[in-house]
Design a protein around this motif. Sequence first.
Motif, PDB file in Angstrom:
ATOM      1  N   ARG A 120       0.923  -1.174   0.031  1.00  0.00           N
ATOM      2  CA  ARG A 120      -0.032   0.161  -0.070  1.00  0.00           C
ATOM      3  C   ARG A 120       0.824   1.207  -0.037  1.00  0.00           C
ATOM      4  NH1 ARG A 120      -4.294  -1.753   4.697  1.00  0.00           N
ATOM      5  NH2 ARG A 120      -5.374  -3.237   3.555  1.00  0.00           N
ATOM      6  N   ASP A 121       2.154   1.002   0.162  1.00  0.00           N
ATOM      7  CA  ASP A 121       3.217   2.202   0.167  1.00  0.00           C
ATOM      8  C   ASP A 121       3.093   3.022  -1.304  1.00  0.00           C
ATOM      9  OD1 ASP A 121       3.571   1.815   2.765  1.00  0.00           O
ATOM     10  OD2 ASP A 121       5.487   0.675   2.205  1.00  0.00           O
ATOM     11  N   SER A 122       3.282   4.168  -1.413  1.00  0.00           N
ATOM     12  CA  SER A 122       3.428   4.872  -2.720  1.00  0.00           C
ATOM     13  C   SER A 122       4.852   4.602  -3.280  1.00  0.00           C
ATOM     14  CB  SER A 122       3.344   6.477  -2.603  1.00  0.00           C
ATOM     15  OG  SER A 122       3.399   7.151  -3.639  1.00  0.00           O
ATOM     16  N   ASP A 123       4.543   4.272  -4.436  1.00  0.00           N
ATOM     17  CA  ASP A 123       5.678   4.368  -5.408  1.00  0.00           C
ATOM     18  C   ASP A 123       5.965   5.404  -6.380  1.00  0.00           C
ATOM     19  OD1 ASP A 123       4.010   3.627  -7.399  1.00  0.00           O
ATOM     20  OD2 ASP A 123       4.878   1.548  -7.661  1.00  0.00           O
ATOM     21  N   GLN A 124       5.040   6.261  -6.169  1.00  0.00           N
ATOM     22  CA  GLN A 124       5.028   7.549  -7.068  1.00  0.00           C
ATOM     23  C   GLN A 124       4.459   8.683  -6.078  1.00  0.00           C
ATOM     24  OE1 GLN A 124       2.628   8.105 -10.924  1.00  0.00           O
ATOM     25  NE2 GLN A 124       4.795   7.413 -11.558  1.00  0.00           N
ATOM     26  N   TRP A 125       5.417   9.477  -5.690  1.00  0.00           N
ATOM     27  CA  TRP A 125       4.665  10.697  -4.999  1.00  0.00           C
ATOM     28  C   TRP A 125       5.701  11.879  -4.953  1.00  0.00           C
ATOM     29  CZ3 TRP A 125       8.214  12.296  -1.215  1.00  0.00           C
ATOM     30  CH2 TRP A 125       9.251  11.528  -0.888  1.00  0.00           C
ATOM     31  N   SER A 126       5.085  12.928  -4.556  1.00  0.00           N
ATOM     32  CA  SER A 126       5.793  14.447  -4.894  1.00  0.00           C
ATOM     33  C   SER A 126       5.387  15.197  -3.435  1.00  0.00           C
ATOM     34  CB  SER A 126       5.392  14.982  -6.118  1.00  0.00           C
ATOM     35  OG  SER A 126       5.827  14.181  -6.923  1.00  0.00           O
ATOM     36  N   ILE A 127       6.594  16.078  -3.021  1.00  0.00           N
ATOM     37  CA  ILE A 127       5.947  17.118  -2.130  1.00  0.00           C
ATOM     38  C   ILE A 127       5.845  18.208  -3.004  1.00  0.00           C
ATOM     39  CG2 ILE A 127       6.946  18.603  -0.153  1.00  0.00           C
ATOM     40  CD1 ILE A 127       5.978  15.660   0.543  1.00  0.00           C
ATOM     41  N   LEU A 128       4.975  19.228  -2.868  1.00  0.00           N
ATOM     42  CA  LEU A 128       4.567  20.220  -3.718  1.00  0.00           C
ATOM     43  C   LEU A 128       4.431  21.533  -2.796  1.00  0.00           C
ATOM     44  CD1 LEU A 128       1.709  18.813  -5.893  1.00  0.00           C
ATOM     45  CD2 LEU A 128       4.257  18.638  -6.480  1.00  0.00           C
ATOM     46  N   GLY A 129       4.885  22.730  -3.494  1.00  0.00           N
ATOM     47  CA  GLY A 129       4.633  23.788  -2.650  1.00  0.00           C
ATOM     48  C   GLY A 129       3.837  24.889  -3.481  1.00  0.00           C
ATOM     49  N   SER A 130       3.080  25.742  -2.788  1.00  0.00           N
ATOM     50  CA  SER A 130       1.992  26.472  -3.702  1.00  0.00           C
ATOM     51  C   SER A 130       1.900  27.753  -2.551  1.00  0.00           C
ATOM     52  CB  SER A 130       0.815  25.935  -3.755  1.00  0.00           C
ATOM     53  OG  SER A 130      -0.166  26.873  -4.205  1.00  0.00           O
ATOM     54  N   ASN A 131       1.555  29.058  -3.250  1.00  0.00           N
ATOM     55  CA  ASN A 131       1.107  30.140  -2.620  1.00  0.00           C
ATOM     56  C   ASN A 131      -0.225  30.500  -2.832  1.00  0.00           C
ATOM     57  OD1 ASN A 131       3.603  30.791  -0.896  1.00  0.00           O
ATOM     58  ND2 ASN A 131       4.663  31.254  -2.816  1.00  0.00           N
ATOM     59  N   ASP A 132      -0.977  29.773  -3.550  1.00  0.00           N
ATOM     60  CA  ASP A 132      -2.354  30.346  -3.748  1.00  0.00           C
ATOM     61  C   ASP A 132      -3.315  29.093  -3.619  1.00  0.00           C
ATOM     62  OD1 ASP A 132      -1.812  29.130  -6.294  1.00  0.00           O
ATOM     63  OD2 ASP A 132      -1.752  30.746  -7.536  1.00  0.00           O
ATOM     64  N   GLY A 133      -2.815  27.981  -3.617  1.00  0.00           N
ATOM     65  CA  GLY A 133      -3.936  26.671  -3.496  1.00  0.00           C
ATOM     66  C   GLY A 133      -4.442  26.328  -4.850  1.00  0.00           C
ATOM     67  N   ILE A 134      -3.599  26.815  -5.974  1.00  0.00           N
ATOM     68  CA  ILE A 134      -3.955  26.621  -7.228  1.00  0.00           C
ATOM     69  C   ILE A 134      -2.846  26.448  -8.093  1.00  0.00           C
ATOM     70  CG2 ILE A 134      -4.981  27.576  -9.520  1.00  0.00           C
ATOM     71  CD1 ILE A 134      -6.555  29.817  -7.690  1.00  0.00           C
ATOM     72  N   ASN A 135      -1.958  26.849  -8.043  1.00  0.00           N
ATOM     73  CA  ASN A 135      -0.652  26.678  -8.949  1.00  0.00           C
ATOM     74  C   ASN A 135       0.228  25.929  -7.897  1.00  0.00           C
ATOM     75  OD1 ASN A 135      -1.483  28.074 -11.537  1.00  0.00           O
ATOM     76  ND2 ASN A 135      -1.614  29.748  -9.992  1.00  0.00           N
ATOM     77  N   TYR A 136       0.916  24.916  -8.161  1.00  0.00           N
ATOM     78  CA  TYR A 136       1.701  24.228  -7.401  1.00  0.00           C
ATOM     79  C   TYR A 136       3.036  23.918  -7.992  1.00  0.00           C
ATOM     80  CZ  TYR A 136      -1.888  23.220  -3.882  1.00  0.00           C
ATOM     81  OH  TYR A 136      -2.636  23.404  -3.121  1.00  0.00           O
ATOM     82  N   THR A 137       4.231  23.802  -7.258  1.00  0.00           N
ATOM     83  CA  THR A 137       5.440  23.594  -7.799  1.00  0.00           C
ATOM     84  C   THR A 137       6.230  22.292  -7.193  1.00  0.00           C
ATOM     85  OG1 THR A 137       5.968  25.861  -8.248  1.00  0.00           O
ATOM     86  CG2 THR A 137       7.820  24.397  -8.413  1.00  0.00           C
ATOM     87  N   SER A 138       6.752  21.564  -7.844  1.00  0.00           N
ATOM     88  CA  SER A 138       7.315  20.110  -7.426  1.00  0.00           C
ATOM     89  C   SER A 138       8.879  20.572  -6.663  1.00  0.00           C
ATOM     90  CB  SER A 138       7.888  19.107  -8.504  1.00  0.00           C
ATOM     91  OG  SER A 138       8.385  18.302  -7.909  1.00  0.00           O
ATOM     92  N   ILE A 139       8.599  20.129  -5.322  1.00  0.00           N
ATOM     93  CA  ILE A 139       9.856  20.591  -4.554  1.00  0.00           C
ATOM     94  C   ILE A 139      10.821  19.211  -4.615  1.00  0.00           C
ATOM     95  CG2 ILE A 139      10.767  20.848  -2.333  1.00  0.00           C
ATOM     96  CD1 ILE A 139       8.190  22.600  -1.689  1.00  0.00           C
ATOM     97  N   TYR A 140      10.164  17.867  -4.437  1.00  0.00           N
ATOM     98  CA  TYR A 140      10.793  16.684  -4.533  1.00  0.00           C
ATOM     99  C   TYR A 140       9.991  15.673  -5.122  1.00  0.00           C
ATOM    100  CZ  TYR A 140      13.226  12.355  -3.251  1.00  0.00           C
ATOM    101  OH  TYR A 140      13.848  11.162  -3.196  1.00  0.00           O
ATOM    102  N   SER A 141      10.367  14.688  -5.899  1.00  0.00           N
ATOM    103  CA  SER A 141       9.465  13.637  -6.527  1.00  0.00           C
ATOM    104  C   SER A 141      10.226  12.474  -6.433  1.00  0.00           C
ATOM    105  CB  SER A 141       9.362  14.056  -7.873  1.00  0.00           C
ATOM    106  OG  SER A 141       8.329  15.076  -8.186  1.00  0.00           O
ATOM    107  N   TYR A 142       9.503  11.211  -6.060  1.00  0.00           N
ATOM    108  CA  TYR A 142       9.983   9.770  -6.111  1.00  0.00           C
ATOM    109  C   TYR A 142       9.107   9.257  -7.151  1.00  0.00           C
ATOM    110  CZ  TYR A 142      10.954   5.182  -4.454  1.00  0.00           C
ATOM    111  OH  TYR A 142      11.418   4.041  -3.975  1.00  0.00           O
ATOM    112  N   ASP A 143       9.955   8.295  -7.969  1.00  0.00           N
ATOM    113  CA  ASP A 143       8.978   7.600  -8.837  1.00  0.00           C
ATOM    114  C   ASP A 143       9.961   6.519  -9.361  1.00  0.00           C
ATOM    115  OD1 ASP A 143       7.857   6.332 -10.875  1.00  0.00           O
ATOM    116  OD2 ASP A 143       7.629   8.122 -12.176  1.00  0.00           O
ATOM    117  N   VAL A 144       9.850   5.315  -8.403  1.00  0.00           N
ATOM    118  CA  VAL A 144      10.329   3.938  -8.896  1.00  0.00           C
ATOM    119  C   VAL A 144       9.257   3.003  -8.620  1.00  0.00           C
ATOM    120  CG1 VAL A 144      12.158   2.443  -7.957  1.00  0.00           C
ATOM    121  CG2 VAL A 144      12.494   4.907  -7.665  1.00  0.00           C
TER     122      VAL A 144
END
Length: 231
Positions: A120-144
């Motif tokens: 059940r663990d994620s094998d594809q996830w990201s930490i995203l940042g935003s200042n408006d709750g609409i536009n998000y920028t990827s800070i870190y991504s994992y994809d294995v």
Amino acid sequence: MNFLPLVLLTTALTLLTTTASASLILGTGTEALVGGDLTDPENDGLANSNVNYNAMFRSSIEPAFGNGESAFNVFDNILSSGNAKWCCDGGNVWVEADFGTNRYILDKFTLSSANDVPNRDSDQWSILGSNDGINYTSIYSYDVAGSSIWGATRFEVIQFSNADDYNVNTAYSIFRYQSTSVVSGNNHQLGEIEFFGTAAVNDSAVNVPEPTTLAIFALGLIGLASRRFKS
């Protein structure tokens, strides 16, 4: 003897066997959590209720503390079974912490595995940042595909740090964890998230001139006005 084919073969094998590695394994269990993160600096948030936290929480599914393994349990400072984790249908799911008018540069974060079923663990996830709750920028991504950062280890706390695992110098008021795939099966689970950051200077702040500068500027305006009246 031509060594080029051997070098190429060795390089190819290295690329095939390389797996993603996290910055730092802190240990297992609640005692391995860093504590005092941005969502609860005082470590006094209630386990099954949205009380004493320093952020607003939102999620794509199950937006609550407690309540049958709901999303906000990832901020409750506890690693345990039942309502101390988030377990939900898989697919594209996310949970986020919103700090309102406060913005932070994400210095580090931790993710922790839950108590059971490693698939059940994620094998594809990201930490995203935003200042408006609409536009998000990827800070870190994992994809294995087919592998999580924890493997079979349960309640494991892993820390990711700025400059070591990712590079960010932009401050955000919202940090989101988003998963789009799990190792296998139809369910997603996560034990805990901790966000740590440095408060940013208000982007709209204006440098205020020194009093002497203001006085000189005012005298200049008076002189300009007098010249205009004399003309």
